[in-house]
Design a protein around this motif. Structure first.
Motif, short mmCIF file in Angstrom:
data_model
loop_
_atom_site.label_atom_id
_atom_site.label_comp_id
_atom_site.label_asym_id
_atom_site.label_seq_id
_atom_site.Cartn_x
_atom_site.Cartn_y
_atom_site.Cartn_z
N SER A 153 127.23 -114.44 67.48
CA SER A 153 128.55 -115.07 67.35
C SER A 153 129.36 -114.43 66.23
CB SER A 153 128.40 -116.57 67.10
OG SER A 153 129.65 -117.18 66.88
N ALA A 154 128.70 -114.16 65.10
CA ALA A 154 129.39 -113.51 63.97
C ALA A 154 129.84 -112.11 64.34
CB ALA A 154 128.46 -113.47 62.76
N ILE A 155 129.00 -111.38 65.05
CA ILE A 155 129.37 -110.02 65.46
C ILE A 155 130.56 -110.05 66.40
CG2 ILE A 155 128.59 -108.04 66.82
CD1 ILE A 155 125.84 -108.40 65.57
N LYS A 156 130.52 -110.93 67.38
CA LYS A 156 131.62 -111.00 68.35
C LYS A 156 132.92 -111.44 67.70
CE LYS A 156 128.93 -113.27 71.30
NZ LYS A 156 128.47 -114.02 72.49
N GLU A 157 132.81 -112.31 66.70
CA GLU A 157 134.03 -112.80 66.06
C GLU A 157 134.64 -111.77 65.12
OE1 GLU A 157 135.53 -116.45 63.15
OE2 GLU A 157 133.46 -116.37 63.84
N ASN A 158 133.80 -111.04 64.40
CA ASN A 158 134.29 -110.17 63.34
C ASN A 158 134.39 -108.69 63.70
OD1 ASN A 158 134.40 -112.08 60.90
ND2 ASN A 158 132.35 -112.44 61.72
N MET A 159 133.65 -108.27 64.74
CA MET A 159 133.64 -106.84 65.04
C MET A 159 133.30 -106.60 66.51
SD MET A 159 130.04 -105.74 63.19
CE MET A 159 130.05 -104.18 64.05
N ARG A 160 133.99 -107.30 67.38
CA ARG A 160 133.66 -107.18 68.80
C ARG A 160 133.90 -105.77 69.31
NH1 ARG A 160 135.70 -111.40 73.44
NH2 ARG A 160 134.30 -110.70 75.09
N GLU A 161 135.08 -105.22 69.04
CA GLU A 161 135.36 -103.86 69.49
C GLU A 161 134.47 -102.86 68.78
OE1 GLU A 161 139.48 -102.95 69.15
OE2 GLU A 161 140.14 -104.68 70.30
N GLU A 162 134.24 -103.10 67.50
CA GLU A 162 133.41 -102.18 66.73
C GLU A 162 131.96 -102.21 67.21
OE1 GLU A 162 135.52 -104.38 65.46
OE2 GLU A 162 137.08 -103.00 64.75
N ALA A 163 131.50 -103.39 67.67
CA ALA A 163 130.14 -103.47 68.21
C ALA A 163 130.01 -102.60 69.45
CB ALA A 163 129.79 -104.92 68.54
N LEU A 164 131.02 -102.63 70.30
CA LEU A 164 131.01 -101.76 71.48
C LEU A 164 130.97 -100.30 71.05
CD1 LEU A 164 131.33 -101.33 74.54
CD2 LEU A 164 133.80 -101.37 74.19
N MET A 165 131.73 -99.98 70.02
CA MET A 165 131.77 -98.61 69.51
C MET A 165 130.39 -98.19 68.99
SD MET A 165 134.66 -97.29 66.84
CE MET A 165 133.93 -98.07 65.40
N LEU A 166 129.73 -99.09 68.27
CA LEU A 166 128.43 -98.77 67.68
C LEU A 166 127.32 -98.66 68.72
CD1 LEU A 166 128.36 -100.92 64.41
CD2 LEU A 166 128.53 -98.44 64.57
N THR A 167 127.45 -99.34 69.85
CA THR A 167 126.39 -99.28 70.85
C THR A 167 126.22 -97.88 71.41
OG1 THR A 167 127.97 -100.03 72.53
CG2 THR A 167 126.50 -101.69 71.57
N SER A 168 127.26 -97.05 71.36
CA SER A 168 127.11 -95.67 71.82
C SER A 168 126.17 -94.89 70.93
CB SER A 168 128.49 -94.98 71.86
OG SER A 168 129.03 -94.87 70.55
N LEU A 169 126.01 -95.34 69.69
CA LEU A 169 125.13 -94.69 68.73
C LEU A 169 123.83 -95.46 68.54
CD1 LEU A 169 124.77 -92.47 66.51
CD2 LEU A 169 125.85 -94.08 64.93
N ILE A 170 123.94 -96.79 68.54
CA ILE A 170 122.79 -97.67 68.29
C ILE A 170 122.66 -98.62 69.47
CG2 ILE A 170 121.70 -99.21 66.61
CD1 ILE A 170 123.87 -98.24 64.61
N PRO A 171 122.03 -98.20 70.56
CA PRO A 171 121.95 -99.07 71.75
C PRO A 171 121.27 -100.40 71.48
CG PRO A 171 121.26 -96.81 72.25
CD PRO A 171 121.38 -96.90 70.76
N GLU A 172 120.43 -100.45 70.45
CA GLU A 172 119.71 -101.69 70.18
C GLU A 172 120.62 -102.85 69.81
OE1 GLU A 172 116.98 -98.24 69.19
OE2 GLU A 172 119.08 -98.74 68.92
N ILE A 173 121.85 -102.56 69.42
CA ILE A 173 122.80 -103.64 69.09
C ILE A 173 123.01 -104.55 70.30
CG2 ILE A 173 125.21 -104.13 68.47
CD1 ILE A 173 125.22 -101.67 66.77
N SER A 174 122.80 -104.00 71.48
CA SER A 174 123.05 -104.78 72.69
C SER A 174 122.15 -106.02 72.78
CB SER A 174 122.84 -103.92 73.93
OG SER A 174 121.53 -103.39 73.95
N ILE A 175 121.06 -106.07 72.02
CA ILE A 175 120.22 -107.26 72.02
C ILE A 175 120.99 -108.46 71.48
CG2 ILE A 175 119.22 -106.99 69.70
CD1 ILE A 175 116.57 -107.91 70.84
N LEU A 176 122.04 -108.20 70.70
CA LEU A 176 122.83 -109.26 70.10
C LEU A 176 124.08 -109.58 70.89
CD1 LEU A 176 122.53 -107.98 66.42
CD2 LEU A 176 121.25 -109.85 67.47
#
Length: 1183
Positions: free
Chosen positions: A285-308
């Motif tokens: 919830s914190a990730i989606k609220e504070n860095m939703r677009e950035e999380a998508l950006m980071l998944t191209s480098l760190i696929p493990e973020i997708s667990i969250l």
């Protein structure tokens, strides 16, 4: 558990508590010990009366239990409880095929777990939900090799366990750190500074007893010296709530961006597998609220973020539209990494991150290391340990210079840098290592062997272990089962090892004893990197080795088993292996003359043409690095591969990597037809190269690339737009030829068919006409109309708006305000005629400021700002900080109470960071923490307390004007706390020294003059203030140099007070006319509805009444001004008004009692404000 709030993440106030997780190596039964990290799924009982038995259920879900008797306990050693989690080092615990029982939960049993969501995403590029890409997803074949590998591992588990328990083997796996007590103590002391024992490392919920200071530790020394082993000693100190993760860089892939950082963050995300669903939900919830677009950006480098994140969240996350510069993209990644670390740090406390082989790290990784450790807004403890080979880092290396820079930054107190250098082990330490390996307690018994080993290995631990392996393999040391002792002949060892030079030679000697195909497989694996996929290795074996080199149709899993058997590789994930040390990989690469540049090129091209598109994208940097090791030129496939790698690196803002791949690609372009058959590829490679060289500061190379393209006629204006834009920016920022850059901007617009300027000399007239016409036109546009506007679809029209926006900034910096305002008008015209462009909203905001100061039309300015906000919502987050800054600083500050700007500028700062806009985000930061608090009369100590936090952020931005603004205002506020004196009136102190600064921008000069004026005003030096205004400050006041910016109002008001004081003292008409002129200007502000000008107007009107001896009116107005300013809480003006009124009552009415009362009030308010020196002076003088 409370949800994380957006403002807490941004402002660094995250304090999330959680229940402790079961940490690595914990067991529930004192009589049961977990196996070593490679013995997953087995439990060992320490005592039995039935002799040694192996109990194994025939069921798939079973637990292997060894029950050794008295005799067998002498032959078999039970290793100590591992301090590492089985899941951390052996993926069998999460594989679908496992020895661990999923149903039994007795003491000491190791339970299986499902494959992590992150593992699935990381390894799956097809529809298979469980397994990583096999040859089926690569090109052909099935899951056979991969499944055989897992099944082979499973079938040999019992044998491996028994071998590890056998006493007649060197005790390598249980070998700890030997002879590093001093270095270990220093490392632990750094950790204790990060996490005091009373706070962390246990289950306490107490707050830290001192501020957290992030720790950056560099461990350096020769390869094999024990750097990583030393770093891992902290694992036992982490505590239940902390986490220890590692990442490693490869010498074969130095151009791959973020590789080590990505590994470490991937492991950090995997830690959530052990957390409950509720906790994961809160973090998600914190990730989606504070860095939703950035999380998508980071998944191209760190696929493990997708667990969250759910798939729906990832699919629905919006991305930035329109072109974005490399610099802004770089800033966006910085924000993403920092925010992600803050969120994770609120759960894992502390985070210890080890980055190994940092000498091979790319520049982008070093940037991230810098950003994370220097993040003053992160309240959570973070320790980064960087290990590197000291003999490969000299004064000319990037890493060395970055370390020196970090040392300099650390002096500001945000973090601490420590360097630990490991030397070779002493003879005594070598002896202790040998004793530990052999299980011998008497050091005298191994002394002679230690002396030989020390002589041969020079005390290098890794070399020593390999040397001992070799002695064991060659039977130069033997375990006598009769006497249960190790035996050796020192003379025989010395004679047999005369030619042993280094660890690589020893490793190659071991490898050459393997079958030919296994040796060949080793070399292929070494080319794939420090870790490699079994499926990829199987693919290159079948597609390259057997067809190109005549390799036999060997079974890859069987060969890998042989390699693992001599401990050259170890498990690293479900379908991956990694070398146990980079020296092993180095030995494999040099095992024969096979691995030449031509071989690596061929292997890379095999992968390039053979891998499926999705898998190629995953392996893209590795493939490109292999191909680029070749010596081919004019290979169009290679150019295309490097273009693809450059584009991927560009999305990651890995500037140096983009530059390198673009340069490789350009080298491969064929000279004869690159401008005809490969025109677009050529243009893209040169454009990427130019953009990256400019972003990296390599101006000459950037101009070279730009010139090559612009000198040719076959490209259209739209195709060369990016390069022309860069040329204009280079003229301005690199060569400081601002006017020439503005003229070139007009040329670009003309080439696009937009020739709007009548004549350069007539631009001021054209500007006034455009403003007048637009002022009428925008009044007819409603906010609802703005909300319903469509975006411009025409590419050329969007390009024109983009260049006009660039021109807005160039012309403002060149002080060409007529052309600046005309460009703004043209953007607004295009928006009204054609639709919304990326620069529309902030140009509307700027136009509101133009209407405010040229026409004094507050209503129209306010309406235009409403339109700007409506357009911003329609166009997304791009340039939002620019819009917010312009609307507040030039319009709303003159129409709304000052305190309303606090939230708006904070939001502008936050959104500017997310948008990668350092200029406007720091503009908002300066307003939020410097200008507005001072203008509101907040206590000086409260304001100054924030400066050490924002100073690093300003320094990091590189925006000189904002850096100097903070320094000037900081020193001014420090001086205001001092007693009035000649020294306190000068801007010379700890934070800023005017005599040493050579800047001459309008903003800098305006700030210096304002600061000196404030000091003279509050220290009562009215005559000196007037002399400055008539002398060196004439025509250079803040309000004249920085028109319309927030401090304009307070500077004008305070200047009016000085003129009224001097007019009363001297009676000079000039002073009187200047004072009355300012009073009339302030009165107009109040009449227009500026709420911040009400007390200004009351006080100056009182001053004017006193000057004209209208004392009854003056008394009433003074009191009204005092009452009003006390009600709104502006301390400095409450103090100043009372001081001036007290002196007026004494001078005009001779009322000593009233004077003392108001002077007492003045002293009280000065003290509350923090001007203690001023308060003491008044107390001594009047009370």
């Amino acid at each position: 558990m409370p949800l994380l709030r957006k403002e807490d993440v941004i402002e660094g106030k995250i304090t999330m508590n959680r229940s402790p997780r079961k940490r690595d190596g914990e067991v529930n039964d004192a009589h049961t010990m977990a196996a070593d990290s490679q013995d997953t799924g087995a439990t060992f009982t320490t005592a039995s009366t039935d002799g040694m038995k192996l109990n194994r259920d025939v069921e798939e879900n079973s637990v292997i239990t060894f029950e050794p008797d008295e005799y067998s306990s002498a032959i078999f050693r039970t290793p100590p409880v591992s301090s590492r989690s089985l899941d951390d080092t052996d993926e069998f615990a999460s594989a679908p095929l496992t020895l661990a029982s999923s149903s039994r939960k007795g003491p000491g049993s190791v339970q299986s777990s499902a494959i992590s969501k992150s593992s699935l995403r990381r390894h799956s590029s097809n529809d298979s939900p469980l397994l990583s890409p096999s040859r089926n997803s690569l090109r052909k074949g099935g899951m056979g090799s991969q499944m055989k590998f897992v099944e082979s591992e499973r079938s040999d588990r019992v044998k491996e366990v028994m071998e590890e328990l056998t006493i007649n083997k060197l005790n390598i796996k249980s070998l700890g750190l030997v002879g590093r007590e001093q270095e270990k103590s220093l490392l632990e002391s750094c950790f204790q500074k990060l996490c005091p024992p009373t706070t962390y490392g246990n289950d306490s919920n107490e707050e830290p007893n001192r501020p957290v200071q992030n720790q950056l530790v560099f461990i350096k020394g020769y390869s094999g010296i024990g750097k990583s082993v030393l770093a891992r000693t902290l694992q036992k100190d982490i505590g239940a709530s902390g986490v220890f993760v590692e990442g490693k860089y490869e010498f074969t892939s130095t151009d791959e961006p973020y590789s080590g950082v990505a590994q470490a963050f991937g492991k950090l995300c995997n830690e959530f597998e052990d957390c409950g669903e509720e906790t994961v939900a809160h973090i998600a919830s914190a990730i989606k609220e504070n860095m939703r677009e950035e999380a998508l950006m980071l998944t191209s480098l760190i696929p493990e973020i997708s667990i969250l994140l759910d798939d729906e969240d990832l699919d629905s996350a919006s991305v930035q539209s329109g072109p974005i510069s490399a610099g802004r993209e770089h800033e966006r990644w910085k924000f993403a990494f920092r925010t992600f670390t803050r969120i994770l740090g609120s759960y894992f406390t502390p985070i210890v991150m080890v980055l190994d082989d940092l000498q091979w790290a790319d520049i982008s990784s070093l940037d991230i290391l810098d950003y994370l450790v220097s993040d003053v807004q992160n309240p959570n403890p973070l320790m980064i340990i960087g290990c590197f080979r000291s003999n490969e880092v000299d004064e000319n290396s990037i890493l060395y210079n970055r370390i020196q820079t970090l040392h300099g930054k650390s002096t500001k107190g945000a973090f601490q840098v420590t360097e630990i250098e490991l030397q070779s082990c002493t003879l005594d330490s070598v002896n202790k290592i040998i004793m530990s390996l052999m299980g011998i307690d008497d050091e005298s018994k191994t002394r002679d062997l230690a002396e030989v080993c020390y002589k041969r290995t020079l005390g290098n631990p890794f070399f020593l272990i390999e040397f001992m392996r070799m002695l064991d393999a060659e039977d130069l040391i033997e375990f006598n089962l009769g006497s249960l002792k190790w035996v050796w002949d020192v003379a025989k060892i010395e004679n047999a090892t005369m030619s042993t030079d280094n660890a690589v030679d020893l490793l190659k000697s071991r490898m050459r004893k393997l079958p030919y195909d296994v040796q060949l497989l080793l070399q292929y694996a070494a080319c794939l990197g420090s870790s490699f996929s079994v499926a990829i290795l199987d693919f290159v074996w079948s597609e390259h080795a057997m067809q190109k080199l005549g390799g036999e149709n060997g079974d890859v899993p069987s060969m890998l088993k042989a390699i693992q058997g001599i401990q050259l590789v170890e498990r690293f994930g479900y379908d991956e292996l990694r070398w146990v040390h980079d020296k092993v990989q180095e030995a494999a690469l040099s095992l024969s003359e096979l691995v030449t540049p031509s071989f690596q090129f061929g292997l890379g091209m095999c992968l390039y043409h053979g891998l499926a598109s999705t898998e190629l994208d995953t392996q893209l940097f590795d493939v490109a690095d292999l191909v680029n090791k070749g010596d081919r030129t004019g290979a169009i496939d290679v150019a295309l591969l490097n273009l693809r790698a450059a584009k991927k690196a560009r999305k990651m803002a890995a500037l140096q990597s983009v530059s390198t791949y673009a340069a490789y690609g350009i080298e491969q372009l064929p000279d004869d037809d690159k401008w005809t058959l490969h025109r677009q590829m050529t243009l893209q490679l040169y454009s990427l190269g130019a953009e990256m060289e400019y972003a990296l500061g390599n101006i000459r190379k950037a101009e070279e690339y730009i010139g090559i393209i612009l000198d040719r006629d076959e490209f259209t204006p739209m195709e060369t737009l990016l390069l022309k834009k860069m040329k204009a920016q280079i003229l301005a920022t690199a060569h400081l030829r601002w006017n020439e850059a503005c003229d070139y901007g007009l040329v670009i617009l003309k080439d696009l068919g937009y020739n709007f300027a009548w004549n350069r000399n007539l631009i001021p007239v054209q500007m006034l006409v455009a403003i007048r016409n637009l002022a009428k036109r925008v009044k007819m546009v409603s906010v609802e109309d703005a909300k319903n506007m469509r975006a411009i679809q025409n590419k050329k029209q969007n390009a024109v708006i983009d260049i006009l926006k660039m021109m807005k900034h160039l012309t403002y910096s060149a002080n060409d305000l007529p052309l600046c305002f005309l460009c703004v008008c043209k953007v607004i015209e295009m928006t009204l005629d054609h639709g919304i462009g990326l620069g529309s909203a902030d140009c509307f905001a700027t136009f509101g400021g133009v209407l405010m100061f040229l026409y004094k039309d507050h209503a129209a300015a306010s309406h235009v700002c409403d339109l700007a906000f409506a357009l911003q919502k329609r166009s997304g987050r791009r340039y939002i900080a620019d819009t917010m800054h312009s609307t507040w600083a030039f319009v709303l500050v003159h129409m709304r109470p000052l305190h309303e700007g606090l939230n708006l500028t904070m939001e502008g700062y936050t959104q500017g960071l997310r948008d990668g806009d350092p200029l406007d985000s720091t503009n908002c930061l300066i307003n939020r923490f410097v200008l507005l608090p001072y203008m509101m009369g907040r206590p000086l100590d409260t304001i100054i307390k924030e400066f050490p936090k924002i100073a690093p952020q300003l320094e990091e931005s590189g925006i000189t004007n904002n850096i100097l603004t903070l320094k000037v205002w900081w020193q001014m506020m420090l001086n205001l706390r001092m007693p009035p004196s000649e020294e306190s009136k000068k801007l010379e102190g700890e934070e800023f020294r005017q005599s040493e600064e050579k800047a001459d921008s309008n903003m800098y000069v305006g700030n210096v003059n304002l600061a000196i004026g404030e000091l003279l005003l509050f220290f009562g030096e009215d005559e000196e203030r007037a002399n400055r205004l008539l002398g060196e400050e004439k025509g250079k006041t803040y309000s004249e140099l920085v028109q319309g910016y927030p401090p304009h109002g307070i500077e004008t008001f305070h200047r009016g007070i000085a003129w009224f004081t001097m007019a009363r003292k001297t009676g000079k008409r000039g002073h009187k006319s200047r004072a009355i002129k300012i009073r009339k200007e302030v009165a107009k502000w109040a009449e227009k509805g500026n709420p911040n000008a009400k007390d200004y107007n009351l006080f100056l009107t009182a001053e004017e009444a006193a000057l004209h001896k209208k004392y009854q009116k003056a008394d009433a107005l003074y009191k009204q001004a005092i009452v009003h300013v006390c009600r709104i809480g502006h301390l400095f003006h409450a103090a100043l008004y009372n001081e001036r009124y007290a002196k007026y009552r004494l001078d005009v009415h001779g009322d000593d009692d009233d004077c003392k009362y108001h002077m007492g009030e003045s002293i009280r308010y000065y003290a509350e404000w923090g001007a203690l020196g001023k308060a003491d002076q008044l107390r001594q003088e009047f009370l």
